[in-house]
Design an enzyme around this catalytic site. Sequence first.
Site, short mmCIF file in Angstrom:
data_model
loop_
_atom_site.label_atom_id
_atom_site.label_comp_id
_atom_site.label_asym_id
_atom_site.label_seq_id
_atom_site.Cartn_x
_atom_site.Cartn_y
_atom_site.Cartn_z
N HIS A 1 0.87 -1.18 0.00
CA HIS A 1 0.00 0.00 0.00
C HIS A 1 0.91 1.23 0.00
O HIS A 1 2.03 1.19 0.50
CB HIS A 1 -0.84 -0.05 1.28
N ASP B 1 3.02 -4.73 7.81
CA ASP B 1 1.76 -4.01 7.64
C ASP B 1 0.64 -5.05 7.74
O ASP B 1 0.39 -5.80 6.80
CB ASP B 1 1.73 -3.31 6.28
#
Lengths: 431, 166
Positions: free
Chosen positions: A144, A220
């Site tokens: 991301h 993440d």
Amino acid sequence: MTIDTMGTPDPNASAPTRPDNGSALDVPSIKADFPILSNRIDPPLVFLDSAASSQKPTAVLDAMRHYYEYDHANVHRAAYDLAEAATNALESARAKVAGFIGATDPAEIIFTKNATESINLVARSWGAANLGEGDAVLLTQLEHHADIVPWQQLAAEKGFEIRWIPLTADAQLDLSDLDRMLDGVKLVGLTAMSNVVGTLTPVRHITEAAHTAGAVVCLDACQSVPHTPTDVSELDVDFMVFSGHKMCGPTGIGVLWGRRHLLEDMPPFLGGGGMILDVRLDGFVPADLPAKFEAGTPPIAEAVGLGAAVDYLEAIGMEVVREHEIRLTAYAMRSLTERLGDDLTIHGPAEPDLRGGVLSFAYRDIHPHDLSQVLNSYGVCVRPGHHCAKPLMRCLGVGATARASWYIYNDTDDIDALAAAIEASGDFFSP
Amino acid sequence: MSDLEDLYREIILDHYRSPRNRGELAVPPASRAEGFNPLCGDEIVVYLQLDDPAKGDEAVVQDIAIGGQGCSISQSSASMMSAAAKGHTVAEVRELSSAFKSMMSVHEDELGGTVAGAPEDADLSALGDLAALRGVVQFPVRIKCATLAWNTLAEVLAQAGVATSE
């Protein structure tokens, strides 16, 4: 079951199955816990965008309201009962979050405003202190933008190199050259699950290789913590970030977990009240963990809401959540393919148990933005666009995808509604 | 579905399926600008060839070409814009842009001219095919799709050296 072993769920762990949708979850009763699902009825809400943000159960909303109505004051350093109640509420939430991810020490849980801030904290504190010319950071092409841009910003100042783990044709990590890529790497930034194509990454395998090469791993886990059992000691990562609002909690709170010795060695990130032991005219002494990284009034009510979300998910059981989502993903991939045939392209891994509950797809040549617009007229909420992952979009060879994502309150009826709305969009654009 | 049919008028879908002036121009002599919609990933490239930039507002758009990819609203808006601009003077293109943005309820001053009046004052007849995009206003998140090409046109005019009208 952990992120690494999700591909082979233990059949003995399965709860009794329901005949109607094959799920161990009683989805109708879970739907009833989420007021928004019954408040928007014309057309009925078919919410398939939980990868962006989940809906909130009454238990979370009630906990936050109760906090404000009975326990609110600013935390720390006050003698009155109310401030102690607020402090207890904050620290109780911290302990719940720690337990939820298998962290033994609540002081290793740092509350931030979101996962993006958590990654920026790692970059600006650990990264700024440890990275320089001649060093490298290894990221993946699944990341991301929140796990890309902070490192690019820092690299522009510090002059270190950023390397990228490439992808296979079905959007899995190509680790064939991992050991060579790790040479000189000091930090690996890795998603546990792609927010676009749902790919689950082999976290433990990469962590072992990274540690052998002397690198730390920052995971993440925004898409994995809400959907699957998570244990930081099993994953063996060094930092892990996630957000509250994707796991039934409120917006405005994110989490950074880090190993105590790393956090203790790091300089503070934001400066201000609450993060100091002492301030003099010639300098300051930072506070101990976790206060050192929590400058200013923390998101207290949001922490309370996140704690209630943890209670809610633990009552369901994260094994059950994961199992439900594998079943729903398998159903979606099978039924959409059967119904829409070659007009449908599904991006990412073909095996449902290699992915989370996220489906990025294309239908005929209808642009995702147009497709989503038609779906919206049927109450079906999916997200079009690049999903904050433009490097991945370039790997997939597309500018955008339409993405449907599910959670505990979704069932096969929602998937059927999605399929029907996609068919209708085809009729609309190419009758 | 009536709102949807208002959004996706047949002429819009026609321009989407058969975009006009699709391609590239050699740079130089043409000018080139790229526009991005950061939310949905749409990209527009506008190539512009003026007969003589020194003529300022009276310079004529000799040729225009559109590249990029995106949704039907952004791509059809670009296609219709290219058809409407070709062969017209910079001053006329500015007026067209003002009228279009006014229809989209956008009042900023990006082309250097002054946008006066409320949207209802705009003369939709001057917009020709472009008036078909008026249904977009009912879908606020799509307004950026419709105006992307026009913002990129403003940039390419600046590249071509006719940024200001005064």
